[in-house]
Write a protein that holds these residues in place. Structure first.
Motif, PDB file in Angstrom:
ATOM      1  N   LYS A   1       2.927   0.606   4.728  1.00  0.00           N
ATOM      2  CA  LYS A   1       1.851   0.097   4.030  1.00  0.00           C
ATOM      3  C   LYS A   1       2.522  -0.676   2.702  1.00  0.00           C
TER       4      LYS A   1
ATOM      5  N   LEU B   1       4.349   5.482   4.868  1.00  0.00           N
ATOM      6  CA  LEU B   1       4.417   4.840   3.540  1.00  0.00           C
ATOM      7  C   LEU B   1       5.196   3.568   3.582  1.00  0.00           C
TER       8      LEU B   1
ATOM      9  N   SER C   1       9.715   7.756  -0.780  1.00  0.00           N
ATOM     10  CA  SER C   1       9.559   7.673   0.524  1.00  0.00           C
ATOM     11  C   SER C   1      10.759   8.785   1.240  1.00  0.00           C
TER      12      SER C   1
END
Length: 317
Positions: free
Chosen positions: A52, A49, A36
């Motif tokens: 999610k 990211l 990330s």
């Protein structure tokens, strides 16, 4: 006491760990995803990211309302990077409050409860942060060689190849690295390995395999490999010493948490070199727990959880 809930994130270059827990010390959900770092994804990509992964963890945890998001991310190095990620986290509204900082602070917290402490990570690269009991912190830009960094697994691997080639062609001292590197890749010599990398016959992503080989050759007594390991020890101690000086800890007992793949492998030569160079007030600790534990402990700290809750959480790792 009312139970509170948090999400803890350790975001790295290759993987991201997300944990949801409560202030009793229980873990309600754990999720892992890809890297990330905003260096690779950009700030918006990092937030997307994380959104999610946190959403997935929330579903696993039963949708509990989050009081705190403790987000410790690789790539949150410079003040404007931290600020941009903080703004993105606040805008995502994952929790009632959010804190974003560099992932090395999570490593530090995972390794010690001591209020005066320094963490040095030596994984693919290197970084160092420190904290004092009064809240002051010390840190480095950690942008690689352009900001004075030296070492880490990828750099050590490149040095192993560099010395192997120079030992073969005479520009450097003879070294057992030459034969070891050639044998590792099944080539007739170290220079042939370099040429094969250039031509794409050997995937450049395999070069980091030479980092453990460097330690093996050093353990066998090779002077060139030993010198590289000694320099890595010096660099790790230099970071810890500078951080301690900035925090006025040189003469005060403090923990030095050592983490990252190279240090967690507990190579005897490297650890001996570090221990022999640290200031007497420093107590080295090799951390084996994952940094997401540190992020979770920092969330518990912020929520005022009990010592017993901290201990219960640690016992789960």
């Amino acid at each position: 006491m009312v139970t509170g809930y948090y999400v803890a994130v350790d975001g790295g270059n290759s993987k991201t760990d997300v944990l949801i827990g409560d202030t009793t010390g229980r873990i309600l959900a754990r999720v892992r995803g890809g890297g990330s770092s905003p260096f690779h994804l950009g700030f918006d990509g990092t937030i997307a990211l994380l959104d999610k992964l946190i959403t997935d963890a929330q579903a696993q945890a039963g949708g509990v309302p989050l009081d705190r998001a403790a987000l410790y991310l690789a790539g949150a190095d410079l003040p404007h990077e931290v600020a941009a990620l903080q703004q993105g986290a606040d805008g995502a509204h994952w929790a009632a409050s959010h804190l974003v900082d560099n992932d090395t602070f999570a490593l530090l917290r995972a390794g010690t409860d001591a209020p005066d402490a320094i963490a040095v990570v030596c994984g693919a690269g290197t970084n160092c942060v420190g904290r004092a009991a009064d809240g002051r912190t010390a840190r480095f830009p950690a942008l690689g060689e352009i900001t004075g960094d030296w070492g880490g697994g990828h750099h050590l691997a490149r040095l192993a190849l560099w010395h192997a080639v120079r030992g073969e062609d005479g520009r450097g001292p003879a070294t057992a690295l030459t034969a070891a590197v050639a044998a590792h890749f099944g080539r007739g010599g170290a220079e042939a390995v370099g040429v094969a990398l250039h031509l794409g016959e050997i995937d450049v992503d395999r070069v980091p395999e030479l980092s453990p080989l460097l330690f093996t050759v050093a353990e066998a007594g090779d002077a060139v490999a030993l010198a590289v390991i000694e320099q890595q020890a010096e660099e790790i101690v230099a970071q810890a010493t500078v951080a301690a000086r900035r925090l006025d800890l040189l003469d005060k007992p403090h923990a030095v948490v050592l983490g990252g793949g190279v240090l967690q492998s507990e190579q005897p030569l490297l650890l001996a070199g570090i221990r022999s160079r640290l200031v007497p007030a420093a107590e080295p600790v090799v951390v084996t727990s994952p940094p997401v534990l540190g992020a979770a402990l920092l969330a518990l700290d912020a929520l005022g959880a009990s010592v017993e809750s901290h201990a219960l959480l640690r016992s789960a790792f």
